[in-house]
Design a protein around this motif. Structure first.
Motif, PDB file in Angstrom:
ATOM      1  N   LEU A   1       0.767  -1.332  -0.239  1.00  0.00           N
ATOM      2  CA  LEU A   1       0.167  -0.319  -0.157  1.00  0.00           C
ATOM      3  C   LEU A   1       1.312   0.878   0.322  1.00  0.00           C
ATOM      4  CD1 LEU A   1      -2.423   1.493   0.750  1.00  0.00           C
ATOM      5  CD2 LEU A   1      -2.512   1.167   2.730  1.00  0.00           C
ATOM      6  N   ALA A   2       1.646   0.853   1.022  1.00  0.00           N
ATOM      7  CA  ALA A   2       2.751   2.594   1.001  1.00  0.00           C
ATOM      8  C   ALA A   2       4.305   1.973   1.437  1.00  0.00           C
ATOM      9  CB  ALA A   2       2.480   3.600   2.028  1.00  0.00           C
ATOM     10  N   VAL A   3       4.762   2.756   0.741  1.00  0.00           N
ATOM     11  CA  VAL A   3       6.826   2.551   1.279  1.00  0.00           C
ATOM     12  C   VAL A   3       6.843   3.299   1.565  1.00  0.00           C
ATOM     13  CG1 VAL A   3       7.321   3.508  -0.988  1.00  0.00           C
ATOM     14  CG2 VAL A   3       8.638   2.256   0.235  1.00  0.00           C
ATOM     15  N   VAL A   4       8.101   3.536   3.190  1.00  0.00           N
ATOM     16  CA  VAL A   4       8.192   4.225   3.576  1.00  0.00           C
ATOM     17  C   VAL A   4       9.332   4.228   3.916  1.00  0.00           C
ATOM     18  CG1 VAL A   4       8.769   5.590   5.808  1.00  0.00           C
ATOM     19  CG2 VAL A   4       6.181   4.361   5.242  1.00  0.00           C
ATOM     20  N   ASN A   5      10.383   4.991   3.572  1.00  0.00           N
ATOM     21  CA  ASN A   5      11.978   5.532   3.649  1.00  0.00           C
ATOM     22  C   ASN A   5      12.958   5.212   4.966  1.00  0.00           C
ATOM     23  OD1 ASN A   5      11.844   7.403   0.937  1.00  0.00           O
ATOM     24  ND2 ASN A   5      12.259   5.466   1.128  1.00  0.00           N
ATOM     25  N   LEU A   6      13.198   4.855   5.702  1.00  0.00           N
ATOM     26  CA  LEU A   6      13.678   5.595   6.850  1.00  0.00           C
ATOM     27  C   LEU A   6      15.339   5.175   6.795  1.00  0.00           C
ATOM     28  CD1 LEU A   6      13.457   5.891   9.990  1.00  0.00           C
ATOM     29  CD2 LEU A   6      12.735   3.209  10.359  1.00  0.00           C
ATOM     30  N   ASP A   7      15.625   5.828   7.813  1.00  0.00           N
ATOM     31  CA  ASP A   7      17.531   6.494   7.455  1.00  0.00           C
ATOM     32  C   ASP A   7      18.007   4.958   8.448  1.00  0.00           C
ATOM     33  OD1 ASP A   7      17.720   7.754   5.223  1.00  0.00           O
ATOM     34  OD2 ASP A   7      18.063   9.382   6.712  1.00  0.00           O
TER      35      ASP A   7
ATOM     36  N   GLN B   1      18.461   9.099  12.993  1.00  0.00           N
ATOM     37  CA  GLN B   1      18.007  10.252  13.224  1.00  0.00           C
ATOM     38  C   GLN B   1      16.890  10.594  13.227  1.00  0.00           C
ATOM     39  OE1 GLN B   1      20.493  12.149   9.892  1.00  0.00           O
ATOM     40  NE2 GLN B   1      20.847  13.353  11.220  1.00  0.00           N
ATOM     41  N   TYR B   2      15.747   9.985  12.925  1.00  0.00           N
ATOM     42  CA  TYR B   2      14.289   9.759  12.636  1.00  0.00           C
ATOM     43  C   TYR B   2      13.606   8.591  13.451  1.00  0.00           C
ATOM     44  CZ  TYR B   2      15.459  11.667   8.575  1.00  0.00           C
ATOM     45  OH  TYR B   2      15.670  12.786   7.137  1.00  0.00           O
ATOM     46  N   LYS B   3      12.337   8.436  14.460  1.00  0.00           N
ATOM     47  CA  LYS B   3      11.843   7.624  15.133  1.00  0.00           C
ATOM     48  C   LYS B   3      10.596   6.529  14.609  1.00  0.00           C
ATOM     49  CE  LYS B   3      12.583  10.976  18.954  1.00  0.00           C
ATOM     50  NZ  LYS B   3      11.671  11.373  20.691  1.00  0.00           N
ATOM     51  N   PRO B   4      11.175   5.496  14.266  1.00  0.00           N
ATOM     52  CA  PRO B   4      10.224   5.072  13.615  1.00  0.00           C
ATOM     53  C   PRO B   4       9.079   4.307  14.552  1.00  0.00           C
ATOM     54  CG  PRO B   4      12.648   3.599  14.045  1.00  0.00           C
ATOM     55  CD  PRO B   4      12.730   4.932  14.568  1.00  0.00           C
ATOM     56  N   GLU B   5       8.510   5.264  15.758  1.00  0.00           N
ATOM     57  CA  GLU B   5       7.795   5.257  16.974  1.00  0.00           C
ATOM     58  C   GLU B   5       6.558   6.333  16.049  1.00  0.00           C
ATOM     59  OE1 GLU B   5      11.245   3.680  19.465  1.00  0.00           O
ATOM     60  OE2 GLU B   5      11.024   5.538  17.998  1.00  0.00           O
ATOM     61  N   GLU B   6       7.086   7.408  14.938  1.00  0.00           N
ATOM     62  CA  GLU B   6       6.392   8.649  14.366  1.00  0.00           C
ATOM     63  C   GLU B   6       5.876   7.874  13.691  1.00  0.00           C
ATOM     64  OE1 GLU B   6       8.713  11.977  16.562  1.00  0.00           O
ATOM     65  OE2 GLU B   6       9.039  11.627  14.881  1.00  0.00           O
ATOM     66  N   LEU B   7       5.374   6.442  13.048  1.00  0.00           N
ATOM     67  CA  LEU B   7       5.546   6.211  11.662  1.00  0.00           C
ATOM     68  C   LEU B   7       4.200   5.846  11.164  1.00  0.00           C
ATOM     69  CD1 LEU B   7       6.212   4.393   8.726  1.00  0.00           C
ATOM     70  CD2 LEU B   7       5.437   1.973  10.593  1.00  0.00           C
TER      71      LEU B   7
ATOM     72  N   VAL C   1       3.510  12.205   1.203  1.00  0.00           N
ATOM     73  CA  VAL C   1       3.864  12.425   3.214  1.00  0.00           C
ATOM     74  C   VAL C   1       5.021  12.492   2.930  1.00  0.00           C
ATOM     75  CG1 VAL C   1       2.839  12.226   5.963  1.00  0.00           C
ATOM     76  CG2 VAL C   1       1.600  11.284   4.229  1.00  0.00           C
ATOM     77  N   LEU C   2       5.480  14.293   3.803  1.00  0.00           N
ATOM     78  CA  LEU C   2       6.824  14.175   3.909  1.00  0.00           C
ATOM     79  C   LEU C   2       6.879  14.284   5.224  1.00  0.00           C
ATOM     80  CD1 LEU C   2       9.664  15.155   2.954  1.00  0.00           C
ATOM     81  CD2 LEU C   2       8.925  17.698   2.407  1.00  0.00           C
ATOM     82  N   GLY C   3       7.342  13.465   6.167  1.00  0.00           N
ATOM     83  CA  GLY C   3       8.412  14.757   7.539  1.00  0.00           C
ATOM     84  C   GLY C   3       8.526  16.147   7.824  1.00  0.00           C
ATOM     85  N   SER C   4       8.178  16.314   8.290  1.00  0.00           N
ATOM     86  CA  SER C   4       9.061  17.637   8.740  1.00  0.00           C
ATOM     87  C   SER C   4       9.032  18.118  10.166  1.00  0.00           C
ATOM     88  CB  SER C   4       7.731  19.140   8.221  1.00  0.00           C
ATOM     89  OG  SER C   4       8.597  20.362   8.890  1.00  0.00           O
TER      90      SER C   4
ATOM     91  N   THR D   1      14.936  18.637   2.515  1.00  0.00           N
ATOM     92  CA  THR D   1      15.705  17.444   2.356  1.00  0.00           C
ATOM     93  C   THR D   1      15.737  16.339   3.539  1.00  0.00           C
ATOM     94  OG1 THR D   1      16.629  18.527   4.276  1.00  0.00           O
ATOM     95  CG2 THR D   1      17.779  19.571   1.703  1.00  0.00           C
ATOM     96  N   ASN D   2      14.652  16.468   4.345  1.00  0.00           N
ATOM     97  CA  ASN D   2      13.686  15.545   5.138  1.00  0.00           C
ATOM     98  C   ASN D   2      13.896  13.893   4.145  1.00  0.00           C
ATOM     99  OD1 ASN D   2      12.174  13.956   6.985  1.00  0.00           O
ATOM    100  ND2 ASN D   2      12.309  15.955   8.403  1.00  0.00           N
ATOM    101  N   GLY D   3      14.169  13.436   4.954  1.00  0.00           N
ATOM    102  CA  GLY D   3      14.177  11.785   4.414  1.00  0.00           C
ATOM    103  C   GLY D   3      13.176  10.664   4.922  1.00  0.00           C
TER     104      GLY D   3
END
Length: 350
Positions: A206-212, A216-222, A237-240, A276-278
């Motif tokens: 359904l959706a693909v999510v990029n996580l570094d 630096q990013y929190k999986p808890e905010e998925l 959907v872009l994280g800011s 530039t948010n990944g």
């Protein structure tokens, strides 16, 4: 000796050839940048050949009072055109190499991790997390352990794309029970993400999510990222960090991100707060619309391509922390902002 009118005629013919070449390349799938460069060169050749007196102020400044300066200008324009053509061929060869690396990685994934039935039916409600990683053995396990098994009632699956790591990144990811596909050589984050997107299409998620992989990013905010897609409100959907939390607020990088975000907002007419948010989520059925070419500095390309192809765009607050382990892969000093600027302009001119 050639008469002046012969030089003028030759220049006009060459200019017309540049115009024809530019239009041919553009209609064959070339970028607007290639077309504009061809037209600019054609204009320069025509001016030098037909009205060389337009360059008289410069000629006098350099002490050149005859047509030699015009001929020199014409030669330089032709040399520049040849350089651009060669540069385009080199980039095309690089993209072809990337396609080969991606193709091998996706083939490896489908053969190892998808049954014949899964290849046929896919996983329509799945949220696929793609973790691109290059020499991230120090932090990748911590990131993978924090990824939930489900989000908002949808199954979550994680795949690590090992981009030619020389350390134990792949082994540590496999130790966590996560599927890993490997590039035989390091290709850059852009190619790693293209491999991940191809896997998402093979999975029919359904959706693909990029996580570094650097923490630096929190999986808890998925849930913030996939929520608008699950609800049918967004395709991209872009994280800011500026809507959420930014641990390095006030730094030089902070200023640079704000500048480039405003530049993209100006070019597209859509307010982008963190270009530039990944940390992003994309509806998999919309991936085929995006023409992704860049090996590095690809965050801006992805956002610009999403907006250019009218994907429903949404921004959500996320946290951005300092790197948990390892060293940054970003180039030093001015190479990073110059690279970002190049990608923004070249993508916008397509």
């Amino acid at each position: 000796m050639f008469a002046a009118e012969h030089i003028s005629i030759a220049g006009v013919v060459i200019a017309l050839l540049f115009v024809a070449y530019g239009i041919f390349k553009f209609r064959g799938g070339g970028s607007r940048l290639d077309l504009l460069l061809s037209l600019a060169i054609a204009l320069g050749v025509a001016l030098v050949s037909v009205v060389p007196q337009i360059f008289e102020p410069v000629s006098r400044l350099l002490g050149l009072e005859n047509r030699a300066f015009a001929l020199l200008g014409l030669a330089n324009l032709l040399l520049f055109a040849l350089f651009l053509n060669l540069l385009g061929r080199v980039r095309l060869a690089g993209r072809k190499s990337g396609e080969i690396v991606t193709g091998l990685a996706v083939k490896e994934y489908t053969e190892k991790h998808l049954s014949p039935k899964e290849r046929l039916e896919g996983h329509p409600g799945e949220i696929l997390i793609i973790v691109p990683a290059y020499d991230e053995e120090g932090g990748i396990q911590g990131v993978l352990r924090r990824i939930p098994d489900e989000v908002l009632g949808h199954e979550v699956k994680t795949v690590v794309v090992d981009d030619g790591s020389k350390d134990a990144t792949a082994a540590r990811a496999r130790a966590e029970g996560v599927p890993v596909v490997s590039h035989v050589v390091n290709r850059g984050q852009g190619d790693a993400l293209r491999t991940g997107f191809a896997i998402a299409e093979a999975e029919r998620s359904l959706a693909v999510v990029n996580l570094d992989a650097d923490g630096q990013y929190k999986p808890e905010e998925l849930d913030r990222l996939v929520g608008p897609i699950i609800e049918g409100k967004a395709d991209f959907v872009l994280g800011s960090r500026f809507m959420g939390f930014y641990e390095e607020a006030g730094s030089v990088r902070h200023v640079g991100v704000v500048f480039f975000s405003r530049l993209i907002s100006l070019l597209t007419g859509v307010k982008v707060s963190d270009c530039t948010n990944g940390y992003r989520a994309i509806r998999v059925s919309e991936l085929h619309k995006m023409d992704l070419r860049e090996d590095r500095f690809n965050a801006n390309e992805i956002t610009l391509e999403a907006l250019r192809n009218r994907l429903r765009f949404h921004q959500v607050p996320v946290s951005m922390m300092t790197r948990a382990a390892g060293e940054t892969k970003k180039p030093p000093r001015l190479a990073y902002p110059l690279g970002v600027f190049r990608v923004i302009i070249s993508t916008w001119l397509r």
